[in-house]
Design an enzyme around this catalytic site. Sequence first.
Site, mmCIF file in Angstrom:
data_model
loop_
_atom_site.group_PDB
_atom_site.id
_atom_site.type_symbol
_atom_site.label_atom_id
_atom_site.label_comp_id
_atom_site.label_asym_id
_atom_site.label_seq_id
_atom_site.Cartn_x
_atom_site.Cartn_y
_atom_site.Cartn_z
ATOM 1 N N HIS A 44 -3.761 81.487 11.255
ATOM 2 C CA HIS A 44 -3.110 81.135 9.989
ATOM 3 C C HIS A 44 -1.841 81.964 9.731
ATOM 4 O O HIS A 44 -0.820 81.447 9.319
ATOM 5 C CB HIS A 44 -4.063 81.412 8.819
ATOM 6 C CG HIS A 44 -5.408 80.796 8.947
ATOM 7 N ND1 HIS A 44 -5.669 79.498 8.588
ATOM 8 C CD2 HIS A 44 -6.599 81.308 9.394
ATOM 9 C CE1 HIS A 44 -6.947 79.230 8.784
ATOM 10 N NE2 HIS A 44 -7.535 80.306 9.279
HETATM 11 C C1 BDR Z 1 -6.486 83.711 5.431
HETATM 12 O O1 BDR Z 1 -7.651 84.462 5.072
HETATM 13 C C2 BDR Z 1 -7.843 85.515 5.994
HETATM 14 O O2 BDR Z 1 -9.148 85.471 6.519
HETATM 15 C C3 BDR Z 1 -6.856 85.348 7.096
HETATM 16 O O3 BDR Z 1 -6.368 86.599 7.565
HETATM 17 C C4 BDR Z 1 -5.765 84.512 6.496
HETATM 18 O O4 BDR Z 1 -4.775 85.324 5.895
HETATM 19 C C5 BDR Z 1 -6.925 82.324 5.885
HETATM 20 O O5 BDR Z 1 -7.563 81.640 4.846
#
Ligand code: BDR
Length: 314
Positions: free
Chosen positions: A240
């Site tokens: 992400h």
């Molecule tokens: C986001 O939440 C975290 O677990 C990850 O690092 C990312 O920033 C994804 O939903």
Amino acid sequence: MTHKIILDTDPGIDDAMAIFFAFQSPDIDVLGLTTVYGNVPVTMSAKNALTLCELADKDIPVTKGVGMPWVGPESGYAHFVHGDDGFGNIDFPASDRQLDPRSSAQFIVDMARQHPGEITLVAIGPLGNLALALRLEPELPKLVKGVSIMGGAAFVPGNVTPVAEANIWNDAHAAEIVFAADWELNMFGLDVTNAVPFTPDFLDELESKNAKLGGFVKQSSQFYVDFYSQNREDRVCFFHDAMPLAHLTHPELFTLTRGHARVSTDPLNKGQTSVAPIGSTMSPLWLEATEINVATDVDHDKLRQLYVDTYALA
Ligand code: BDR
Ligand code: CA
């Protein structure tokens, strides 16, 4: 053109992958890592950021920021996604480097005053540091070039609740302050990040191009892949956090939709990012809501190649 950024982060496995992408990119100048609670408690987040800087031979300031949501009790953490250590339980030796003594919010304000109009704030964790920086310096929107975040889910379901994505859900009141501020905000949410699964051969390729940094990402991602591969036939994970950085240097890979946006803070819809594309409504309340740009499409193949090529750079 080089983009000066401050990277606000909660490392975190996909944070680590994104941080190394930023360090490797010749077009990005990382002025500092500002840490926040999120995937892990803020003390671990800060320690992990120092460890990543040491591994990458990067001598830049790292600060510790907010450890609690703007409103309400301490949050739960995502150890079930990122491991007890935030790095997939790989027992990686922690750095003994020292933090910059300033808070993350104070660092953001100091840097923005020092480089007016030049810095893009890239936030890949909950948004408490940015909200606090806005309180410390109400003129901050005029002092920065823009804000790019990983967070939210505009036209797709959430990943923590049916409507909310983790970073926004984790500190919805802070997110609402950040979304309502008068700056150019680009949102890279689950609309694009969940559309791009990465398979284990991608991790192999990162390692083969860059044994040290790609090797770390591959090793720490095994736990992360296990998490994302539950209830599916293939083995995948989602990086992400690298997306707002990829957009900074390669905007042509993305489609962005401009719309009026709000973040919900009521308990049922906490962290929901509602977006009304421009021209889609005449509702006066919606027309009052700040305009942001939401990423709605990305070229997967080119994005994958960009990551691999950038990790391959010496
Ligand atoms: C986001 O939440 C975290 O677990 C990850 O690092 C990312 O920033 C994804 O939903
Ligand atoms: Ca993150």
